[in-house]
Design a protein around this motif. Structure first.
Motif, PDB file in Angstrom:
ATOM      1  N   ASP A  29      51.359  33.796  22.832  1.00 14.43           N
ATOM      2  CA  ASP A  29      50.769  35.074  23.932  1.00 14.43           C
ATOM      3  C   ASP A  29      49.676  34.154  25.682  1.00 14.43           C
ATOM      4  N   SER A  30      49.190  33.301  25.073  1.00 17.56           N
ATOM      5  CA  SER A  30      48.520  32.202  25.591  1.00 17.56           C
ATOM      6  C   SER A  30      48.731  30.976  26.007  1.00 17.56           C
ATOM      7  N   HIS A  33      49.432  29.784  29.734  1.00 14.44           N
ATOM      8  CA  HIS A  33      48.578  29.137  29.749  1.00 14.44           C
ATOM      9  C   HIS A  33      48.026  28.106  29.354  1.00 14.44           C
ATOM     10  N   LYS A 103      44.568  33.385  27.105  1.00 15.31           N
ATOM     11  CA  LYS A 103      43.958  33.930  28.698  1.00 15.31           C
ATOM     12  C   LYS A 103      43.612  34.840  29.274  1.00 15.31           C
ATOM     13  N   ASP A 104      43.786  35.679  27.686  1.00 17.62           N
ATOM     14  CA  ASP A 104      42.727  37.046  28.344  1.00 17.62           C
ATOM     15  C   ASP A 104      41.239  37.047  28.132  1.00 17.62           C
ATOM     16  N   PHE A 105      40.612  36.350  27.279  1.00 13.31           N
ATOM     17  CA  PHE A 105      39.698  36.468  27.549  1.00 13.31           C
ATOM     18  C   PHE A 105      38.613  35.181  28.983  1.00 13.31           C
ATOM     19  N   GLN A 106      39.014  34.734  29.481  1.00 13.22           N
ATOM     20  CA  GLN A 106      38.863  33.602  30.572  1.00 13.22           C
ATOM     21  C   GLN A 106      37.416  34.427  31.640  1.00 13.22           C
ATOM     22  N   LYS A 108      34.433  34.935  30.738  1.00  9.96           N
ATOM     23  CA  LYS A 108      34.243  36.777  30.611  1.00  9.96           C
ATOM     24  C   LYS A 108      32.190  35.764  30.510  1.00  9.96           C
TER      25      LYS A 108
END
Length: 181
Positions: A29-30, A33, A103-106, A108
């Motif tokens: 998924d990443s 990225h 990528k979805d955890f950037q 934070k």
């Protein structure tokens, strides 16, 4: 350090073979990225490739006398990325940090929290004298992290890394145990 709870959202823990599917899915998924700065992600084309990477991270435990070198970064119960030591040079007490987030955890604050915990682990548990990070010169977000924690920019290695279609300089950051608070 089998599991280290940093706060109610973020924790670090050892890799297990049960992580294989979630780890693989995060990598896939990443991939677009991550591959801008991490070339090995291109070699992950199947779940078996991700499993091999996972096995190497688990083996690090035995190779480092029972002390883990790599950790899963957990965010709200999900694998968000990894952080740990690419290498530990025991004679001189030097550890080289490596890290990445999906990528979805950037953006934070996850990596900042994990980074601090691994620096503490390196100095307090592993007894390191020095922690280094080698970061691609163009990777501004990754370079900001060691600076935030008091690492000094110690030099530049010219054209040290092949990134898909060009050579990239690497910046060396270092932090001494005596300077860590």
């Amino acid at each position: 350090m089998l599991k280290h709870i940093i706060d109610e959202e973020v924790s670090l823990r050892l890799f297990t073979e049960d992580d294989d599917e979630e780890f693989y899915n995060l990598l896939i998924d990443s991939k677009s990225h991550l591959k801008k700065w991490i070339t090995w992600v291109d070699s992950v084309e199947s779940k078996a490739d991700a499993d091999e990477s996972l096995k190497l991270r688990i083996q690090g435990l035995a190779e480092n006398c029972g002390y883990p070198m790599w950790f899963v970064i957990m965010y709200k119960g999900k694998i968000a990325g990894t952080i740990g030591f690419n290498d530990i040079e025991k004679t001189n007490g030097v550890g080289e940090l490596g890290y990445w987030l999906g990528k979805d955890f950037q953006r934070k604050g996850i990596m900042s929290r994990a980074f601090k915990a691994v620096i503490d682990y390196g100095f307090l548990e592993l007894g390191l004298n020095r922690i280094e990070a080698y970061i691609a010169a163009g990777n501004e977000r990754s370079k900001a992290l060691p600076k935030r924690f008091g690492f000094l920019e110690e030099g530049r290695i010219r054209q040290a890394e092949w990134l898909h279609d060009h050579y990239e300089d690497e910046i060396i950051y270092g932090l001494l145990a005596a300077d860590w608070k």
